[in-house]
Design a protein around this motif. Structure first.
Motif, PDB file in Angstrom:
ATOM      1  N   MET A 279       0.810  -1.213   0.000  1.00 49.35           N
ATOM      2  CA  MET A 279       0.000   0.000   0.000  1.00 49.35           C
ATOM      3  C   MET A 279       0.848   1.270   0.000  1.00 49.35           C
ATOM      4  N   VAL A 280       0.380   2.268  -0.749  1.00 49.05           N
ATOM      5  CA  VAL A 280       0.919   3.629  -0.703  1.00 49.05           C
ATOM      6  C   VAL A 280      -0.165   4.506  -0.097  1.00 49.05           C
ATOM      7  N   ALA A 291      -5.181  10.839   4.240  1.00 49.09           N
ATOM      8  CA  ALA A 291      -5.942  11.737   3.387  1.00 49.09           C
ATOM      9  C   ALA A 291      -7.043  10.964   2.663  1.00 49.09           C
ATOM     10  N   ARG A 292      -8.175  11.597   2.481  1.00 48.45           N
ATOM     11  CA  ARG A 292      -9.280  10.948   1.804  1.00 48.45           C
ATOM     12  C   ARG A 292      -8.928  10.715   0.335  1.00 48.45           C
ATOM     13  N   GLY A 293      -9.063   9.472  -0.086  1.00 47.61           N
ATOM     14  CA  GLY A 293      -8.702   9.116  -1.453  1.00 47.61           C
ATOM     15  C   GLY A 293      -7.201   9.019  -1.664  1.00 47.61           C
ATOM     16  N   GLY A 294      -6.428   9.107  -0.604  1.00 49.91           N
ATOM     17  CA  GLY A 294      -4.973   9.106  -0.734  1.00 49.91           C
ATOM     18  C   GLY A 294      -4.355   7.758  -0.481  1.00 49.91           C
ATOM     19  N   ALA A 295      -4.819   6.736  -1.174  1.00 53.84           N
ATOM     20  CA  ALA A 295      -4.271   5.393  -1.028  1.00 53.84           C
ATOM     21  C   ALA A 295      -4.251   4.700  -2.375  1.00 53.84           C
ATOM     22  N   GLY A 296      -3.255   3.864  -2.573  1.00 52.19           N
ATOM     23  CA  GLY A 296      -3.132   3.105  -3.799  1.00 52.19           C
ATOM     24  C   GLY A 296      -2.433   1.791  -3.533  1.00 52.19           C
ATOM     25  N   ALA A 297      -2.819   0.760  -4.279  1.00 50.92           N
ATOM     26  CA  ALA A 297      -2.242  -0.569  -4.097  1.00 50.92           C
ATOM     27  C   ALA A 297      -1.255  -0.867  -5.213  1.00 50.92           C
ATOM     28  N   LEU A 298      -0.144  -1.514  -4.857  1.00 54.39           N
ATOM     29  CA  LEU A 298       0.875  -1.935  -5.811  1.00 54.39           C
ATOM     30  C   LEU A 298       0.924  -3.454  -5.848  1.00 54.39           C
ATOM     31  N   PRO A 299       1.527  -4.030  -6.872  1.00 54.06           N
ATOM     32  CA  PRO A 299       1.596  -5.493  -6.946  1.00 54.06           C
ATOM     33  C   PRO A 299       2.445  -6.136  -5.845  1.00 54.06           C
ATOM     34  N   GLY A 300       3.417  -5.402  -5.319  1.00 47.96           N
ATOM     35  CA  GLY A 300       4.305  -5.984  -4.319  1.00 47.96           C
ATOM     36  C   GLY A 300       4.575  -5.031  -3.178  1.00 47.96           C
ATOM     37  N   ARG A 301       5.513  -5.412  -2.322  1.00 48.69           N
ATOM     38  CA  ARG A 301       5.912  -4.559  -1.198  1.00 48.69           C
ATOM     39  C   ARG A 301       6.501  -3.257  -1.738  1.00 48.69           C
TER      40      ARG A 301
END
Length: 485
Positions: A279-280, A291-301
């Motif tokens: 996660m970022v 932050a609202r909407g301030g998250a993103g998933a990546l394939p790995g660590r």
């Protein structure tokens, strides 16, 4: 209009060796300010046609009155003759870079050195297209002394050795912004040390304690009044370096180990953190909330985070071998995922990222360094794709390193756009610090520093390149002094 201010800089380059010959750092600051002012004037449409020719003649006359007439054989210092001759040659080339009356409006004649600006035809100095400044930037390089890369990055020896983190790896060292002597180091022993190199003898000013696990990353705020740290204990902490006080503790919502962090350049109230659960997240450091909407998933660590200088693009590298970009970042911290590029099939493993916005109109796109396992340092350009707002990753160069087990860091030299050539520095598992000229595809090594006893994990320059810090897997931090700094 870009060629106009380059010609004006070329006039000043004729007299570079006369302007404070004992203080080359001032010349670099001078050319930065001159370049900024001339760019602004060019955008405003000034210095066109006859006005430009009049200004060039007047500027040359004033400089001649101040420093005396130039001659090819003479110079105020014995070693400056070559620099002046190089500057004169640069000016002659720039005078040829005019609008062609036979060409459509706005088109330019190509330089005599090749049809592609900055790429010589033939020769042994092979340069990846579009990576380094073309010959049009030689004026600014001449004003910085017109010295070779070997001279620019020759180090006189060790300035100081810090060993407060004995037997625990130091994965990150970073100088404070625009500060030559303030250095922070994070360690897997769970502490962060803030060191002062001058004035007076080098010393550890503060040791920041509070993390219950190793500290994997840290970052200075723009004003240097706050440090943020990401720890394997799953918390993000904010520190006041002058008092060693922990201002805020922010646990990860998933309870995952935090591996990297970075301040948003244009809004230091926002910090981005990457976790071992892919996660970022964007965190508001004033409230300690995501932050609202301030998250993103990546394939790995998520192993590494970095911004471009304006803060418009965020890159995140993971251990599956991909680099994801996010843009734009809204003032509220919302993340918009732009693209993902697989840099290395099978994974970066212990890879790290470092970004640089090149201060050159010939290479305007951001450049990205990737420490990839096994045994490679990769250079990419993140260029806008034709006909869309998306940005893609374009391969530029690869350099050999020793990289198998540890997470290694590299960095761009901060003043490279005002030097002859462009250089990057990286740690290596052969216990050395390596300098590479990114403009060469063969025999790219410029310098190698030996002194560490274990794998070199991180490197960092101070703002004027007078000092270089490097840290290793045994907890030793060496500060190297550049020759003539």
């Amino acid at each position: 209009m870009a060629a106009v201010w380059q010609q004006v800089l070329a006039v000043d380059a004729r007299y570079a060796a006369y302007r404070l010959p004992c203080c080359p750092q001032f010349r670099t600051q001078y050319v930065r300010r001159r370049s900024q002012l001339l760019r602004e004037q060019a955008q405003g449409g000034a210095l066109e046609g006859g006005t430009r020719r009049w200004y060039l003649r007047l500027r040359a006359r004033l400089l001649a009155q101040r420093y005396g007439a130039l001659s090819e054989a003479g110079s105020c210092r014995a070693h400056s003759g070559s620099a002046l001759r190089a500057s004169r040659t640069t000016l002659d080339r720039m005078e040829d870079f005019e609008e062609d009356p036979r060409a459509p409006r706005g088109h330019r004649r190509s330089l005599s050195r090749g049809s592609h600006a900055g790429v010589p035809r033939g020769g042994t100095d092979e340069r990846p297209p579009g990576v380094v400044p073309t010959p049009l930037a030689e004026a600014s390089r001449a004003m910085a002394g017109d010295t070779t890369l070997s001279e620019n990055y020759a180090f006189a020896g060790v300035y100081h050795v810090f060993d407060q983190h004995t037997d625990s790896a130091v994965p990150k060292v970073q100088f404070a912004h625009d500060d030559r002597h303030l250095l922070a180091c994070c360690s897997l022993d769970g502490t962060i040390s803030v060191c002062r190199l001058a004035p007076g003898p080098p010393a550890v000013l503060r040791v920041l304690r509070g993390h219950e696990g190793g500290v994997a990353d840290l970052a200075w705020s723009l004003s240097n009044d706050v440090l943020v740290s990401a720890s394997l204990d799953g918390t993000l902490r904010l520190w006041a370096p002058p008092t060693a006080r922990c201002i805020r503790r922010v646990p990860d919502p998933d309870g995952a180990a935090l591996l990297c962090c970075a301040f948003q350049p244009l809004n230091n109230n926002l910090t981005v953190v990457g976790s071992a659960r892919h996660m970022v997240r964007v965190v508001n450091i004033s409230t300690g909330k995501a932050a609202r909407g301030g998250a993103g998933a990546l394939p790995g660590r998520v192993l590494s985070l970095c911004f471009d200088a304006p803060g418009r693009v965020l890159w995140a590298g993971d251990d599956r071998g991909s680099i994801s970009s996010f843009l734009p970042l809204s003032p509220q911290g919302r993340l918009t995922k732009a693209s993902r590029v697989v840099v290395q099939a099978g994974g970066l493993h212990h890879g790290r990222l470092s970004a640089r916005a090149w201060a050159s109109r010939e290479a305007p796109d951001p450049s990205l360094l990737v420490n990839a396992c096994p045994d490679r340092l990769l250079l990419f350009r993140w260029a806008a794709e034709e006909g869309s707002g998306a940005r893609g990753c374009a391969y530029a160069a690869v350099f050999p390193t020793r990289h198998r087990e540890h997470a290694l860091r590299s960095c761009f030299c901060p003043l490279m756009s005002f030097r002859q050539g462009a250089c990057v520095v990286t740690g290596s598992e052969d216990a050395c610090v390596h300098f590479f000229d990114v403009g060469r595809s063969a025999r790219a090594t410029v310098n190698t520093l030996q002194g560490h006893g274990r794998a070199v994990l991180a490197v960092a320059f101070n703002c004027d390149e007078s000092l270089l810090a490097s840290s290793d897997a045994a907890g030793t931090v060496i500060v190297w002094r550049r020759q003539h700094a």
